[in-house]
Design a protein around this motif. Structure first.
Motif, mmCIF file in Angstrom:
data_model
loop_
_atom_site.group_PDB
_atom_site.id
_atom_site.type_symbol
_atom_site.label_atom_id
_atom_site.label_comp_id
_atom_site.label_asym_id
_atom_site.label_seq_id
_atom_site.Cartn_x
_atom_site.Cartn_y
_atom_site.Cartn_z
ATOM 1 N N LEU A 66 0.594 -0.679 -0.469
ATOM 2 C CA LEU A 66 0.172 -0.344 -0.396
ATOM 3 C C LEU A 66 0.648 1.505 0.004
ATOM 4 N N ILE A 67 1.805 1.385 0.663
ATOM 5 C CA ILE A 67 2.858 2.777 1.165
ATOM 6 C C ILE A 67 3.285 2.643 -0.619
ATOM 7 N N SER A 68 3.970 1.805 -0.802
ATOM 8 C CA SER A 68 4.503 1.637 -2.397
ATOM 9 C C SER A 68 3.576 1.718 -3.349
ATOM 10 N N GLN A 69 1.864 1.258 -3.969
ATOM 11 C CA GLN A 69 1.225 2.047 -4.390
ATOM 12 C C GLN A 69 0.389 3.430 -4.292
ATOM 13 N N ILE A 70 0.465 3.944 -3.273
ATOM 14 C CA ILE A 70 0.523 4.771 -2.868
ATOM 15 C C ILE A 70 1.233 6.082 -3.574
ATOM 16 N N THR A 71 2.507 5.760 -2.449
ATOM 17 C CA THR A 71 4.424 6.605 -3.214
ATOM 18 C C THR A 71 3.468 6.856 -4.272
ATOM 19 N N ALA A 72 3.752 5.330 -5.358
ATOM 20 C CA ALA A 72 4.525 5.842 -6.945
ATOM 21 C C ALA A 72 3.049 6.562 -7.348
ATOM 22 N N ASN A 73 1.903 6.170 -7.243
ATOM 23 C CA ASN A 73 0.470 6.648 -7.880
ATOM 24 C C ASN A 73 0.479 8.407 -7.763
ATOM 25 N N SER A 74 1.053 8.511 -6.344
ATOM 26 C CA SER A 74 0.806 9.869 -6.275
ATOM 27 C C SER A 74 2.194 11.197 -7.145
ATOM 28 N N ILE A 75 2.840 10.061 -7.129
ATOM 29 C CA ILE A 75 4.523 11.163 -8.912
ATOM 30 C C ILE A 75 3.156 11.274 -9.325
ATOM 31 N N SER A 76 2.206 10.917 -10.004
ATOM 32 C CA SER A 76 1.416 11.311 -11.365
ATOM 33 C C SER A 76 0.208 11.857 -11.252
ATOM 34 N N ILE A 77 -0.066 12.423 -10.140
ATOM 35 C CA ILE A 77 -1.320 13.075 -9.653
ATOM 36 C C ILE A 77 -1.124 14.271 -8.766
ATOM 37 N N LYS A 78 -1.135 15.187 -10.117
ATOM 38 C CA LYS A 78 -0.622 16.431 -9.561
ATOM 39 C C LYS A 78 -0.892 17.321 -8.541
ATOM 40 N N HIS A 79 -2.506 17.052 -8.160
ATOM 41 C CA HIS A 79 -2.998 17.727 -6.842
ATOM 42 C C HIS A 79 -3.172 16.937 -5.698
ATOM 43 N N ILE A 89 1.724 8.519 5.005
ATOM 44 C CA ILE A 89 2.710 7.255 4.893
ATOM 45 C C ILE A 89 3.196 6.672 6.743
ATOM 46 N N THR A 90 3.138 8.173 7.500
ATOM 47 C CA THR A 90 3.208 7.905 8.495
ATOM 48 C C THR A 90 2.388 6.559 9.628
ATOM 49 N N LYS A 91 1.322 6.822 8.468
ATOM 50 C CA LYS A 91 0.094 6.151 10.002
ATOM 51 C C LYS A 91 0.126 4.834 9.096
ATOM 52 N N ARG A 92 0.557 5.108 8.274
ATOM 53 C CA ARG A 92 0.749 3.145 7.600
ATOM 54 C C ARG A 92 2.031 2.736 8.113
ATOM 55 N N ILE A 93 3.309 2.823 8.406
ATOM 56 C CA ILE A 93 4.590 2.901 8.866
ATOM 57 C C ILE A 93 4.589 2.492 10.530
ATOM 58 N N ALA A 94 3.190 3.781 11.037
ATOM 59 C CA ALA A 94 3.308 3.285 12.937
ATOM 60 C C ALA A 94 2.395 2.753 13.219
ATOM 61 N N PHE A 95 1.131 2.220 12.472
ATOM 62 C CA PHE A 95 0.593 1.431 12.996
ATOM 63 C C PHE A 95 -0.343 0.431 12.259
ATOM 64 N N SER A 132 -9.658 -0.492 0.776
ATOM 65 C CA SER A 132 -10.029 1.068 0.817
ATOM 66 C C SER A 132 -8.677 2.190 0.581
ATOM 67 N N ASP A 133 -7.588 1.675 0.812
ATOM 68 C CA ASP A 133 -6.861 3.302 0.231
ATOM 69 C C ASP A 133 -6.924 2.843 -0.910
ATOM 70 N N ASN A 134 -6.977 0.441 -1.812
ATOM 71 C CA ASN A 134 -7.062 1.054 -3.106
ATOM 72 C C ASN A 134 -7.900 1.705 -4.117
ATOM 73 N N ILE A 135 -8.452 1.666 -3.221
ATOM 74 C CA ILE A 135 -9.851 2.557 -3.546
ATOM 75 C C ILE A 135 -9.989 4.112 -3.527
ATOM 76 N N ALA A 136 -9.314 4.467 -2.136
ATOM 77 C CA ALA A 136 -9.111 6.347 -2.301
ATOM 78 C C ALA A 136 -8.287 6.315 -3.593
ATOM 79 N N ILE A 137 -6.735 5.442 -3.702
ATOM 80 C CA ILE A 137 -5.631 5.715 -5.546
ATOM 81 C C ILE A 137 -6.873 5.930 -6.326
ATOM 82 N N TYR A 138 -7.961 4.880 -6.455
ATOM 83 C CA TYR A 138 -8.466 5.051 -7.637
ATOM 84 C C TYR A 138 -9.363 6.456 -7.791
ATOM 85 N N ALA A 139 -10.111 7.104 -5.979
ATOM 86 C CA ALA A 139 -10.722 8.011 -6.796
ATOM 87 C C ALA A 139 -9.540 8.970 -7.083
#
Length: 144
Positions: A66-79, A89-95, A132-139
């Motif tokens: 999940l951390i890898s996917q959101i990081t990689a996708n955030s590079i292509s998402i400008k907003h 990322i802090t929440k996913r690492i910590a918890f 839920s995180d992958n659906i958020a990435i999709y959105a």
């Protein structure tokens, strides 16, 4: 499973395809555990199902993906704002990562039913986060 997909997609064909792919990859997370459970039941060691540290390792892997996917996708998402990504990322690492690795170490050192149940709950929660995180990435990717 089709009802699950249609409930999430809500008539959006592209989203339904995305969720179908998500579920397809999730099957490869669940398949080893289905086999593990079947073997443990066959060998009459059902307590070993709960005490297997594999649950914590799998949860750790799910959070890493999940951390890898959101990081990689955030590079292509400008907003996406950087501080939001940092918080995620802090929440996913910590918890996610940390709690699962601690439970893994504890259950490896001194297995007991309580730690076994905790790791099963963490595994279920990691699977919920997976969807839920992958659906958020999709959105986020489809916001205009």
């Amino acid at each position: 499973m089709n009802r699950f997909i249609s409930n999430i997609a809500k008539g959006d064909k592209t989203k339904a395809i995305f969720v179908e792919r998500l579920v397809s990859s999730w099957y490869f997370i669940i398949l080893p555990f289905a086999i593990l459970i079947a073997i443990k039941i066959y060998s009459a060691s059902t307590l070993d199902i709960i005490l297997a540290s594999d649950w914590s390792i799998a949860s750790f892997i799910i959070y890493g993906q999940l951390i890898s996917q959101i990081t990689a996708n955030s590079i292509s998402i400008k907003h996406i704002m950087d501080h939001g990504l940092e918080y995620y990322i802090t929440k996913r690492i910590a918890f996610g990562l940390t709690s699962n690795i601690v439970v893994y170490i504890l259950i490896s050192l001194k297995p007991n039913i309580y730690l076994g149940l905790i790791q099963l709950m963490l595994f279920v929660f990691a699977n919920i986060r997976y969807f839920s995180d992958n659906i958020a990435i999709y959105a986020l990717k489809n916001q205009s």
